[in-house]
Design a protein around this motif. Structure first.
Motif, PDB file in Angstrom:
ATOM      1  N   ALA A  96     -12.818   2.383   7.114  1.00 57.89           N
ATOM      2  CA  ALA A  96     -11.869   1.345   7.436  1.00 57.89           C
ATOM      3  C   ALA A  96     -10.747   1.363   6.553  1.00 57.89           C
ATOM      4  O   ALA A  96      -9.480   1.090   6.808  1.00 57.89           O
ATOM      5  CB  ALA A  96     -12.721   0.144   7.873  1.00 57.89           C
ATOM      6  N   LYS A  97     -11.150   1.253   5.341  1.00 57.62           N
ATOM      7  CA  LYS A  97     -10.102   1.175   4.123  1.00 57.62           C
ATOM      8  C   LYS A  97      -9.085   2.317   4.217  1.00 57.62           C
ATOM      9  O   LYS A  97      -7.901   2.171   4.280  1.00 57.62           O
ATOM     10  CB  LYS A  97     -10.562   0.963   2.763  1.00 57.62           C
ATOM     11  N   LEU A  98      -9.685   3.566   4.310  1.00 53.84           N
ATOM     12  CA  LEU A  98      -8.720   4.644   4.580  1.00 53.84           C
ATOM     13  C   LEU A  98      -8.157   4.828   5.887  1.00 53.84           C
ATOM     14  O   LEU A  98      -6.793   5.227   5.648  1.00 53.84           O
ATOM     15  CB  LEU A  98      -9.644   6.136   4.379  1.00 53.84           C
ATOM     16  N   ALA A  99      -8.605   4.287   6.766  1.00 55.42           N
ATOM     17  CA  ALA A  99      -7.979   4.384   8.042  1.00 55.42           C
ATOM     18  C   ALA A  99      -6.705   3.375   8.153  1.00 55.42           C
ATOM     19  O   ALA A  99      -5.416   3.429   8.533  1.00 55.42           O
ATOM     20  CB  ALA A  99      -8.745   3.973   9.193  1.00 55.42           C
ATOM     21  N   GLN A 100      -6.825   2.173   7.394  1.00 54.57           N
ATOM     22  CA  GLN A 100      -5.983   1.218   7.282  1.00 54.57           C
ATOM     23  C   GLN A 100      -4.777   1.566   6.327  1.00 54.57           C
ATOM     24  O   GLN A 100      -3.575   1.715   6.775  1.00 54.57           O
ATOM     25  CB  GLN A 100      -6.358  -0.091   6.758  1.00 54.57           C
ATOM     26  N   PHE A 101      -5.223   2.233   5.384  1.00 55.39           N
ATOM     27  CA  PHE A 101      -4.063   3.038   4.443  1.00 55.39           C
ATOM     28  C   PHE A 101      -3.125   3.871   5.071  1.00 55.39           C
ATOM     29  O   PHE A 101      -1.933   4.136   5.135  1.00 55.39           O
ATOM     30  CB  PHE A 101      -4.550   3.504   3.277  1.00 55.39           C
ATOM     31  N   TYR A 137       1.530   3.249  -3.074  1.00 56.71           N
ATOM     32  CA  TYR A 137       1.186   4.219  -4.102  1.00 56.71           C
ATOM     33  C   TYR A 137       0.164   3.541  -4.881  1.00 56.71           C
ATOM     34  O   TYR A 137      -0.918   4.341  -5.237  1.00 56.71           O
ATOM     35  CB  TYR A 137       2.286   4.717  -4.962  1.00 56.71           C
ATOM     36  N   GLN A 138       0.184   2.365  -5.388  1.00 58.11           N
ATOM     37  CA  GLN A 138      -0.637   1.834  -6.202  1.00 58.11           C
ATOM     38  C   GLN A 138      -1.802   1.680  -5.347  1.00 58.11           C
ATOM     39  O   GLN A 138      -3.064   1.538  -5.858  1.00 58.11           O
ATOM     40  CB  GLN A 138      -0.301   0.394  -6.603  1.00 58.11           C
ATOM     41  N   ALA A 139      -1.890   1.176  -4.128  1.00 52.71           N
ATOM     42  CA  ALA A 139      -3.248   1.083  -3.156  1.00 52.71           C
ATOM     43  C   ALA A 139      -3.991   2.292  -2.896  1.00 52.71           C
ATOM     44  O   ALA A 139      -5.175   2.448  -3.172  1.00 52.71           O
ATOM     45  CB  ALA A 139      -2.723   0.399  -1.945  1.00 52.71           C
ATOM     46  N   GLY A 140      -3.246   3.352  -2.953  1.00 52.71           N
ATOM     47  CA  GLY A 140      -3.798   4.764  -2.549  1.00 52.71           C
ATOM     48  C   GLY A 140      -4.330   5.118  -3.885  1.00 52.71           C
ATOM     49  O   GLY A 140      -5.369   5.808  -3.734  1.00 52.71           O
ATOM     50  N   THR A 141      -3.854   5.156  -4.803  1.00 52.29           N
ATOM     51  CA  THR A 141      -4.326   5.622  -6.170  1.00 52.29           C
ATOM     52  C   THR A 141      -5.782   4.697  -6.627  1.00 52.29           C
ATOM     53  O   THR A 141      -6.708   5.345  -7.102  1.00 52.29           O
ATOM     54  CB  THR A 141      -3.525   5.615  -7.235  1.00 52.29           C
ATOM     55  N   ALA A 142      -5.663   3.518  -6.138  1.00 53.52           N
ATOM     56  CA  ALA A 142      -6.585   2.628  -6.472  1.00 53.52           C
ATOM     57  C   ALA A 142      -7.838   3.108  -5.576  1.00 53.52           C
ATOM     58  O   ALA A 142      -9.133   3.054  -5.821  1.00 53.52           O
ATOM     59  CB  ALA A 142      -6.300   1.246  -6.304  1.00 53.52           C
TER      60      ALA A 142
END
Length: 392
Positions: A284-289, A328-333
């Protein structure tokens, strides 16, 4: 992000895809996916390959050696580069000072500097920020005092990325003192081997050497190296900062590389016998991103169309830059989360085999913290949006 392409754009996409199919060494991929820059030598070689194909300056007008591509073609080019895990072109020359030179520079400056930027004969750094003059750039104190046919430069710049490998710097300095702080500032070009220039490295938490302090002690630079009129550097500098929105637009397209890094790591990592990619919470986190990234990419298409038509994009450039830095910050985290506890370690524990992309992913997450500061901090972008979109 999928574009609707006509036959001409489809042929262009196939040409670009073919170019990138053999142009990205495996040794680049993990670093590129993490949003890390390659070495200057690697980026120089990459730029020269693009230049040989006529693609060295994708956003420039044809008359200055650029491609003259449409927004759709730009998006196709960036999308295919991202798909192949190709790096960003180094932007200091191409997207920052190059457009200022072809817009305001003298004929001699255009003839000399522009081909050298496209062919990667020069590596540029930017001398804007100073101690006490970052987001409030009008507070800068560096001086350029006229002495005959020269300016004598004195002062300090900070956060000067890649000054240690650059051959040229473009900088802002005071050539006069006016009642209004934004006046009396000039934009000057200078070789980095100018006597009186001295650099000190600045350590950053990603443990990569990429930024510096630049000290100028009675450094003499010809007046002919000034871009445009004396005292109008603030005006030119604002245009330059607007060009950084183009950089942000390209960066948004390249964020798709991080999605692949997250996905690959989540498929490899097993928790209680099941791949993390199959965990509903993580999925779900990856889908939201991914949804938020796709939405931002759609805004980038509108921004590119505005730029091509010469239309005022209002605060859209600030919105893209602000949201890109957040994603970018959320994705790398999220990538570090996908790698698990081992992502925080640079040496194997108890003989464990660490993922090959672990160092790049963690370095990318650490480096990502700066994206909400450079190119106009997030606080500044919020103020611009508040004024131009909300009338506050």
């Amino acid at each position: 992000m999928e574009l609707s392409l006509d036959a001409k754009d489809t042929a262009f996409r196939d040409e670009v895809r073919e170019f990138f199919s053999t142009g990205v060494p495996d040794s680049w991929r993990d670093r590129v996916r993490a949003g890390l820059r390659l070495s200057p030598d690697e980026l120089t070689g990459y730029q020269q390959r693009l230049a040989a194909r006529g693609w060295g300056a994708p956003t420039w007008p044809v008359e200055y050696g650029g491609t003259g591509w449409t927004p759709t073609q730009l998006c196709v080019f960036w999308s295919e580069a991202a798909r192949a895990d190709a790096p960003h072109q180094f932007h200091q020359g191409l997207e920052l000072i190059g457009p200022i030179i072809f817009s305001y520079g003298s004929p001699e400056q255009k003839d000399y500097y522009l081909p050298r930027i496209i062919q990667a004969q020069d590596w540029w750094c930017q001398g804007y920020s100073e101690p006490g003059a970052g987001s409030d750039l009008a507070s800068l104190r560096a001086r350029a005092d006229r002495d005959g046919d020269d300016y004598v430069l004195n002062g300090q710049k900070t956060w000067t990325s890649y000054a240690h490998v650059a051959s040229q710097v473009f900088l802002l300095a005071r050539t006069s003192h006016e009642a209004r702080r934004q006046q009396g500032i000039s934009l000057i070009l200078a070789p980095m081997d100018t006597p009186g220039f001295r650099i000190n490295p600045i350590a950053t938490m990603d443990e990569k050497y990429h930024t510096n302090e630049l000290f100028m002690d009675n450094a003499r630079v010809p007046v002919a190296n000034r871009v445009g009129d004396e005292g109008r550097g603030w005006e030119y500098g604002k245009v330059l900062l607007d060009r950084e929105r183009m950089v942000a637009a390209a960066n948004v397209i390249f964020l798709g590389q991080i999605v692949r890094g997250i996905t690959d790591a989540a498929r490899r990592r097993k928790i209680r016998g099941r791949a993390l990619a199959d965990d509903p919470g993580f999925a779900a986190k990856l889908a939201q991103f991914t949804v938020e990234l796709t939405t931002l990419q759609a805004m980038v298409l509108r921004l590119l169309d505005d730029m091509t038509r010469g239309a005022d994009s209002g605060p859209r450039g600030s919105m893209v830059k602000l949201r890109w830095s957040q994603l970018y910050q959320a994705g790398t985290a999220l990538w570090v989360e996908a790698l698990g506890p081992e992502a925080a370690q640079f040496a194997a524990l108890d003989g464990a085999t660490l993922p090959a992309d672990m160092p790049a992913a963690l370095q990318g997450a650490l480096y990502a913290r700066v994206t909400s500061i450079y190119g106009g901090s997030s606080e500044i972008q919020h103020n611009i949006i508040a004024r131009r979109a909300l009338g506050l």
